[in-house]
Motif scaffolding. Sequence first.
Motif, mmCIF file in Angstrom:
data_model
loop_
_atom_site.group_PDB
_atom_site.id
_atom_site.type_symbol
_atom_site.label_atom_id
_atom_site.label_comp_id
_atom_site.label_asym_id
_atom_site.label_seq_id
_atom_site.Cartn_x
_atom_site.Cartn_y
_atom_site.Cartn_z
ATOM 1 N N ASP A 235 -1.633 0.674 8.580
ATOM 2 C CA ASP A 235 -1.262 2.040 8.979
ATOM 3 C C ASP A 235 -1.883 2.332 10.337
ATOM 4 O O ASP A 235 -3.098 2.346 10.481
ATOM 5 C CB ASP A 235 -1.783 3.029 7.929
ATOM 6 C CG ASP A 235 -1.220 4.434 8.125
ATOM 7 O OD1 ASP A 235 -0.945 4.809 9.274
ATOM 8 O OD2 ASP A 235 -1.071 5.143 7.111
ATOM 9 N N VAL A 248 3.819 2.150 10.094
ATOM 10 C CA VAL A 248 3.346 1.586 8.834
ATOM 11 C C VAL A 248 4.040 0.238 8.629
ATOM 12 O O VAL A 248 5.267 0.148 8.690
ATOM 13 C CB VAL A 248 3.649 2.523 7.654
ATOM 14 C CG1 VAL A 248 3.418 1.813 6.318
ATOM 15 C CG2 VAL A 248 2.778 3.774 7.736
ATOM 16 N N GLN A 280 3.837 5.518 4.101
ATOM 17 C CA GLN A 280 3.372 4.397 3.278
ATOM 18 C C GLN A 280 4.102 4.348 1.940
ATOM 19 O O GLN A 280 4.452 3.273 1.446
ATOM 20 C CB GLN A 280 1.867 4.506 3.038
ATOM 21 C CG GLN A 280 1.020 4.085 4.215
ATOM 22 C CD GLN A 280 -0.383 3.694 3.801
ATOM 23 O OE1 GLN A 280 -0.587 3.166 2.708
ATOM 24 N NE2 GLN A 280 -1.350 3.929 4.670
#
Length: 297
Positions: A235, A248, A280
């Motif tokens: 990330d 991500v 995510q």
Amino acid sequence: MQRKAHRLVAAPVAGLAAAVLAAGLAGCSGGSGGAGGDDDPKPGLGESAAPAAEPGKYHSLPEPCGYVSRDTLRRMLPGGGDDGDPDAEKLYRGQPTLTYDADRRVGCRWNQETPDGTRRLSVDFERVVSYQAGVSDEERARQLYDKLADAAHIPEASSGSSPSSPAKTPSSPPSSGKGTPKGASKSTKGGKNEPKTTDASSRPAASATPPAAQEEPELGSRPLDDVGDDAFVSDRLTSGGADVHRDVTVVFRAANVLVTIVYHQQPTDRTRVPGSQDLQGKAHSLAREIEAGHFSN
């Protein structure tokens, strides 16, 4: 007398030719014997030759642009339009990645531009083949995966971590963030040498960020234990000047195949920082969807 002389001359010439031919054959036979004779093994078949490594489990790759479901694309690229709309159809159709060997590497790209900002999604498949004696395709894929994890500064998974940590439960699809190490979000390795780009796990809450965005916890880069044989999520949040975006990346290994998903969001309003949980969660959910569809058996 002339005939007799002719015969006398012809006979030695014929004898000389026969002698030269015999000598040539003898020379060839002698050269072979000098190289070791019949007892020498053929090249590559000696006792020191390494045994052939085990071939990979997977021998083909899916068609990537048609592999991601339309419902998944709608979730990850919201506001793309309704089915039947030419712009929506072009967006959801995707753009295949240029490749010279579709049996080894394939990929697809989706690029969405809206008044709210930009979202990009890419999915890449690589079928690893080892050319090292004694190294299997799967072992070579594991080596390449480890290099990617090291480059992304992924912390080691904690053996005593709790898979049901509430901080790892994303607000997007319920399958996202499940089974991740509890303490992995404390990593401070990512982005040390890049002042404008930070690992989300080490980024403090910015004062300019709206309260709604501050309430969402940063999940950070970490290993994942519920996708493939090995997996991690990286990330990266970039914020500086007019450039605010989040990338991500989910990478997972299934036997001898590496799958890489990159999900990018850049909002038009730079005060609205893209959420860690949202991106995510969706990328993680897509990884599990891909594994279930092509690598579950």
